[in-house]
Design a protein around this motif. Structure first.
Motif, PDB file in Angstrom:
ATOM      1  N   SER A   1       0.827  -1.212   0.000  1.00  0.00           N
ATOM      2  CA  SER A   1       0.000   0.000   0.000  1.00  0.00           C
ATOM      3  C   SER A   1       0.854   1.251   0.000  1.00  0.00           C
ATOM      4  O   SER A   1       0.473   2.251  -0.603  1.00  0.00           O
ATOM      5  CB  SER A   1      -0.989   0.053   1.150  1.00  0.00           C
ATOM      6  OG  SER A   1      -0.738  -0.787   2.159  1.00  0.00           O
TER       7      SER A   1
ATOM      8  N   ALA B   1       0.590   4.025  -2.825  1.00  0.00           N
ATOM      9  CA  ALA B   1       0.233   5.376  -2.372  1.00  0.00           C
ATOM     10  C   ALA B   1       1.188   6.400  -2.978  1.00  0.00           C
ATOM     11  O   ALA B   1       0.759   7.477  -3.409  1.00  0.00           O
ATOM     12  CB  ALA B   1       0.259   5.464  -0.849  1.00  0.00           C
TER      13      ALA B   1
ATOM     14  N   HIS C   1       0.164   6.741  -6.484  1.00  0.00           N
ATOM     15  CA  HIS C   1      -1.086   7.508  -6.604  1.00  0.00           C
ATOM     16  C   HIS C   1      -0.822   9.002  -6.484  1.00  0.00           C
ATOM     17  O   HIS C   1      -1.358   9.792  -7.261  1.00  0.00           O
ATOM     18  CB  HIS C   1      -2.090   7.057  -5.548  1.00  0.00           C
ATOM     19  CG  HIS C   1      -3.344   7.867  -5.565  1.00  0.00           C
ATOM     20  ND1 HIS C   1      -4.241   7.827  -6.604  1.00  0.00           N
ATOM     21  CD2 HIS C   1      -3.837   8.752  -4.675  1.00  0.00           C
ATOM     22  CE1 HIS C   1      -5.235   8.661  -6.353  1.00  0.00           C
ATOM     23  NE2 HIS C   1      -5.013   9.237  -5.193  1.00  0.00           N
TER      24      HIS C   1
ATOM     25  N   GLU D   1      -6.917  -0.855   1.818  1.00  0.00           N
ATOM     26  CA  GLU D   1      -5.665  -0.456   1.187  1.00  0.00           C
ATOM     27  C   GLU D   1      -5.905   0.576   0.082  1.00  0.00           C
ATOM     28  O   GLU D   1      -5.154   1.542  -0.050  1.00  0.00           O
ATOM     29  CB  GLU D   1      -4.937  -1.673   0.616  1.00  0.00           C
ATOM     30  CG  GLU D   1      -4.393  -2.600   1.684  1.00  0.00           C
ATOM     31  CD  GLU D   1      -3.856  -3.895   1.131  1.00  0.00           C
ATOM     32  OE1 GLU D   1      -2.862  -4.387   1.681  1.00  0.00           O
ATOM     33  OE2 GLU D   1      -4.434  -4.437   0.166  1.00  0.00           O
TER      34      GLU D   1
ATOM     35  N   VAL E   1      -4.368   4.256  -0.165  1.00  0.00           N
ATOM     36  CA  VAL E   1      -3.604   4.688  -1.334  1.00  0.00           C
ATOM     37  C   VAL E   1      -4.184   5.969  -1.911  1.00  0.00           C
ATOM     38  O   VAL E   1      -3.463   6.915  -2.213  1.00  0.00           O
ATOM     39  CB  VAL E   1      -3.570   3.574  -2.409  1.00  0.00           C
ATOM     40  CG1 VAL E   1      -3.065   4.105  -3.741  1.00  0.00           C
ATOM     41  CG2 VAL E   1      -2.707   2.413  -1.947  1.00  0.00           C
TER      42      VAL E   1
END
Length: 192
Positions: free
Chosen positions: A90, A94, A97, A161, A165
């Motif tokens: 994650s 992240a 992202h 998760e 994220v």
């Protein structure tokens, strides 16, 4: 036709076997302690997944690879702050992202809203390949839905998760998955 039990479904290609997850945790701990070979191995194991996920931000292959490389710089820089090595998956997504969102925001600023919409809705010529149909269906999703769907269906992340994220509540993550599933089903039609 073979029927699969709900527990058998958990053994899909998107979920890591326990041994792979433990190995990744060990690599994270070793890399965090300065082991360069462990860092290289972690990169080799995870870079294809990050690059594949980066493509969901509407990037061409080269730009997706560049984004993944940029993410690795941030991942390794922040690895010492990752307290729980089991959360590497994650954490890595992240980082992706955040960087991918920056890319999308930058793209939106550079183009007018109509140009951006036209670019995101362009489709490739129809083919007989299911893969091409799935790619087109994913491309038709908004960036938030596309990323959530990729993280859930391709990478196997849980709702919790995905929420971490994308920095959203779990209910919003659930809603995004639901809407993405519905839109993908509509786009793929009854034959797929």
């Amino acid at each position: 036709m073979t029927k699969f039990s709900p527990t058998h479904r958990k053994q899909s290609c998107v979920e890591q076997p326990a041994s792979a997850a433990l190995y990744d945790e060990w690599l994270v701990m070793m890399a965090r302690d300065g082991d360069r070979q462990a860092a290289v191995r972690l990169y080799q194991r995870w870079n294809p997944r990050l690059a594949r996920a980066a493509r969901r931000y509407g990037m061409e292959d080269e730009a997706a690879l560049d984004l993944a490389q940029e993410c690795w710089l941030a991942i390794f820089k922040g690895l010492s702050r990752l307290r729980d090595p089991s959360r590497f998956r994650s954490y890595a997504f992240a980082v992706l992202h955040r960087r991918g969102s920056e890319y999308v925001r930058k793209s939106l600023r550079e183009r007018s809203a109509m140009d951006c919409l036209a670019t995101n809705t362009e489709t490739k010529p129809e083919t007989q390949s299911e893969r091409a149909a799935i790619t087109q269906a994913f491309a038709s999703l908004t960036p938030d839905l596309r990323v959530a769907a990729h993280l859930h269906f391709v990478e196997g992340l849980t709702l919790r998760e995905i929420a971490q994220v994308q920095q959203i509540p779990e209910g919003t993550a659930k809603s995004r998955i639901f809407n993405a599933r519905r839109k993908l089903k509509d786009a793929l039609g009854p034959s797929t």
